[in-house]
Structure formats: C-alpha cells, structure tokens
Design a protein around this motif. Structure first.
Motif, short mmCIF file in Angstrom:
data_model
loop_
_atom_site.label_atom_id
_atom_site.label_comp_id
_atom_site.label_asym_id
_atom_site.label_seq_id
_atom_site.Cartn_x
_atom_site.Cartn_y
_atom_site.Cartn_z
N LYS A 1 0.80 -1.22 0.00
CA LYS A 1 0.00 0.00 0.00
C LYS A 1 0.83 1.27 0.00
N ASP A 2 1.83 1.35 0.87
CA ASP A 2 2.62 2.57 0.96
C ASP A 2 3.31 2.88 -0.36
N ALA A 3 3.91 1.85 -0.95
CA ALA A 3 4.62 2.05 -2.21
C ALA A 3 3.65 2.41 -3.33
N GLY B 1 1.13 4.28 -3.32
CA GLY B 1 0.76 5.68 -3.35
C GLY B 1 1.93 6.64 -3.33
N THR B 2 3.14 6.11 -3.40
CA THR B 2 4.34 6.95 -3.37
C THR B 2 4.76 7.33 -4.79
N THR C 1 2.31 7.44 -9.54
CA THR C 1 2.18 6.33 -8.60
C THR C 1 1.73 5.06 -9.32
N TYR D 1 -0.48 3.01 -8.21
CA TYR D 1 -1.94 2.91 -8.09
C TYR D 1 -2.61 3.66 -9.24
#
Length: 425
Positions: free
Chosen positions: A174-176, A178-179, A186, A188
């Motif tokens: 998840k963190d990656a 949206g980075t 991103t 996503y």
C-alpha cells in the motif's frame, strides 16, 4: 505489444508426477570440512521444484504459486522448496523465469516483473535464513524497473501493462502504491489508468483493459481479475487476503453513476474501483454460463477458460463477494480435474479459488503436495506467519518455515499458459 507466455505445456502428455524429496530436518546442515571450515552447501536440485515438466518458462512462477497455495491450506511447505526459490534470485534482486545454472550470473534481460512479483508474494511470509534480505533486494529491483508512468511491463523497458503493474503493486504494498516515482507518478494511478470509465461504452465500464497490437485497450477478464487481486494483495481495498471468503465485507460502495457525473469512475477509491471491476467480471461469468471463455491459440471458437475463471473466483472472494463467485467455484470443482492434473500452477489456482469453501481444496491440495518436497501439517490453530524464525544467515543454517498468501496466475484450456499474457480473442 507482444503477447508473452511463460509456458505452454500439453497436459495430456503429462503421465505421472510424484513427490521427489523428503522433508529436511530443521537444523544446521552445512557440511564441515576436515579443517573445520564451513563449505558452501550444494545448490538446490531440480528435485526441489514442484512438478517435473520443463521449468524454462515457468519454474519460478509455479514454485512460488505452489508454496503459497499449500501454506494457506494448513501446511508448511518443505524447506527445500524455498531454498530452490531463493537460489533462483539474481544478484541484482530480480528473478528470471528459471535459472538452469545458479552458479552463473544472470543475464538481466531474462529477469521479469511477473516472476519477481510472485516470488516476493511467496517469500513475504517465509521465515528463515536469507529471506528478509531476498525480499529487500527483490522489492528494490522492482522499484528500479518501474516505468515513468508508474506502471511496469513484463520485461523492463517495455510499455506498462495492467497484469504486470498489478503484481508489482501487490508485491510492494500500500505505501509504495501511493508513493510518487521520480516523475511524480504512482503505481496505483498507473493501474487505475487501465480501467474503463464513463467515456467507454456501458458494457465495458469497470473492466480493466489490455493493450492490443494497435495500442488500444480492450476489456479483458484476465487483466480485470489481476487488477482486483493486485489491489487486494497490496492491502488497498481494506480486506484481508489470508482468508478471503471468510472476510466480513465492508458496506457496499456506491456504484459509479455516469448519468449524474461524467467522471464518476475517476473519484472511486480502491475498494470502489475493485467492486466496479467485480461487477463487470460477474456479468462475464453469468454470460458464460458460470465461467469465462477464451479463444486459445490456434482455435477459432471460444472454449472454457479454467485459469481465468479461477483467478476471477479468487478476486471476488478477495473483496468479500464469495456469493457472486459461488457458481463459478462450483463449476471449477466439478469440471477442472482434467485441466489441472499434474500441473502445479493450475492446482494452485484451484486451491486459491476454493479457499474457505469446505472440502473444496482437498483434492487439488493433496495432488499439489505430492508434486514436490514433502509438506508438514501446521499445528491446529496456528496461522500462516505464526512460526516465525530468526533470520540466521550467518550460521549456515538451512532452517526454513514457509507460509504464504494468495494471488493469481492464468492458465489456458487443455494446456497451461501460465503467462500473464494469454488473452481472450
């Protein structure tokens, strides 16, 4: 874009596949020289690999998939299986489809995002020597080969595609997702860029498209199932992937309404996007009589697509829509035996599609276990990840305890096309 396949293995030619190794003792097995200097352990053998078919195009994929399927079904896979998978990793962190000689350096051109993503998905819950370092290097490699648009291609350097982007997103989390990368994009957003919205014809809305040879997107069931699974695997939808069909669904997201908002799909969150894709998949399953169909290479008419149907069932389960998947799951249970016989990846797909359904995975699970290093039953009540062991890479230990989570792969009718690239005609 070229349509790449990991393998095309004629299942009718498979006669008998048997378990090839005994379980390894959970102890330091590094041989010692007479002088007391530790010697390097012998490289993993082909006997540590699930199945006996040629692994050239799908060795890493089927190994990782098999480990995950077994470990999410109440078993701990044999230590030799994970040792084989770790030995396939290249020095830069990526995985190719298969390395025949692990003593030789990898050709970077052979490394691909799909083999790497699936290996990482298997190793993320493996506890043992060297796994943490392998995960870090593998995830770092994925980041270095991310495209400027935020997505990934099968082989680095190509145009982004939804399947490869989904598996990489799932492996990084998840963190990656949206980075932003160096270009401010991103993963996503890159994945969502393949989803049809209000500008598309009504029949395609919600689906994820795969680029054709003309570069235009065409609604595709495999891409759609993979996208949902990637969002779930990356923990973007709010569901727990370990036990998909026992997950308590959140409130159903409000469907996109293109009549009142021409950009309704653009404003969907990850859960809304996954459910919109699921709505499209459910419609395709119903239209196919409870399963998906595809035109296989060399054929003129559609035939049942077992692999993508299994992926679709796992995707629907993953977002708490097991009721919508039931008819397809029942069809798989009744009709897939000939398709999956002796095929580790296909058996793993059936196990994932049957997760949480009483008795649904028993047959495929025992067949899969018989195709590789012996597995041991997990202690009653123990969950995947509970048997964590210290990463003791300096001791020479070959202790492994392997557990896993679910994801998706694809296969064709009458043959395994494990490639992420087989498309509906």
């Amino acid at each position: 874009m070229p349509l790449r396949r990991r393998a095309a293995l004629v299942l009718a030619a498979v006669t008998s596949l048997t378990a090839l190794t005994a379980p390894l003792a959970l102890a330091d097995t590094t041989p010692q020289a007479a002088t007391g200097t530790a010697q390097a352990p012998a490289p993993p053998s082909r006997g540590d690999l699930y199945g006996t078919a040629d692994p050239t195009y799908d060795g890493v994929w089927r190994q990782a998939y098999a480990e995950k399927a077994i470990s999410t079904s109440g078993y701990v896979v044999g230590a030799a299986a994970t040792r084989w998978l770790l030995a396939q990793q290249c020095a830069d962190g990526g995985w190719p489809s298969y390395r025949a000689d692990t003593a030789k350096a990898c050709d970077p051109k052979t490394e691909d995002t799909n083999a790497t993503g699936m290996a990482l998905n298997a190793l993320v819950v493996v506890r043992g020597a060297g796994t943490s370092e392998a995960l870090e290097r593998g995830q770092a490699w994925l980041r270095t080969v991310q495209n400027a648009d935020g997505g990934w291609s099968y082989n680095p350097g190509g145009a982004s595609d939804p399947d490869s982007t989904a598996i990489a997103l799932g492996a990084l989390g998840k963190d990656a997702a949206g980075t932003p990368n160096a270009k401010g994009k991103t993963s996503y957003a890159a994945l969502r860029g393949f989803q049809f919205g209000c500008a598309a014809k009504a029949a395609d809305r919600g689906a994820f498209g795969y680029p054709g040879t003309d570069g235009k997107l065409k609604a595709n069931a495999k891409a759609t199932a993979d996208a949902i699974n990637g969002l779930v695997q990356g923990h973007l939808t709010g569901y727990t992937y370990d036990k998909p069909s026992t997950t308590t669904p959140a409130a159903a997201p409000k469907p996109a309404d293109c009549d009142t908002d021409a950009k309704a799909y653009d404003s969907l969150d990850a859960n809304g996007a996954a459910n919109a894709a699921a709505d499209w998949l459910v419609a395709q399953l119903r239209a196919g009589g409870g399963h998906l169909n595809a035109v296989t290479p060399g054929a003129d008419t559609p035939t049942p697509d077992y692999g993508t149907t299994a992926d679709a069932v796992a995707a629907l389960d993953g977002i708490g829509r097991s009721a919508d998947a039931k008819a397809a799951a029942d069809w798989l249970a009744a009709d897939s035996a000939a398709w999956s016989k002796g095929n580790p990846a296909a058996l793993a797909q059936l196990i994932m599609a049957g997760a949480g359904r009483t008795g649904a995975v028993d047959g495929p699970l025992q067949q899969l276990i018989a195709l590789g290093p012996a597995a041991t039953k997990r202690a009653t009540g123990a969950m995947p990840g509970a048997e964590e062991k210290k990463d003791d890479s300096s001791s020479g230990s070959t202790t492994w305890i392997v557990v896993g989570v679910v994801f998706v792969a694809s296969a064709g009718v009458g043959l395994l096309i494990s490639g992420r690239k087989r498309r509906q005609g």
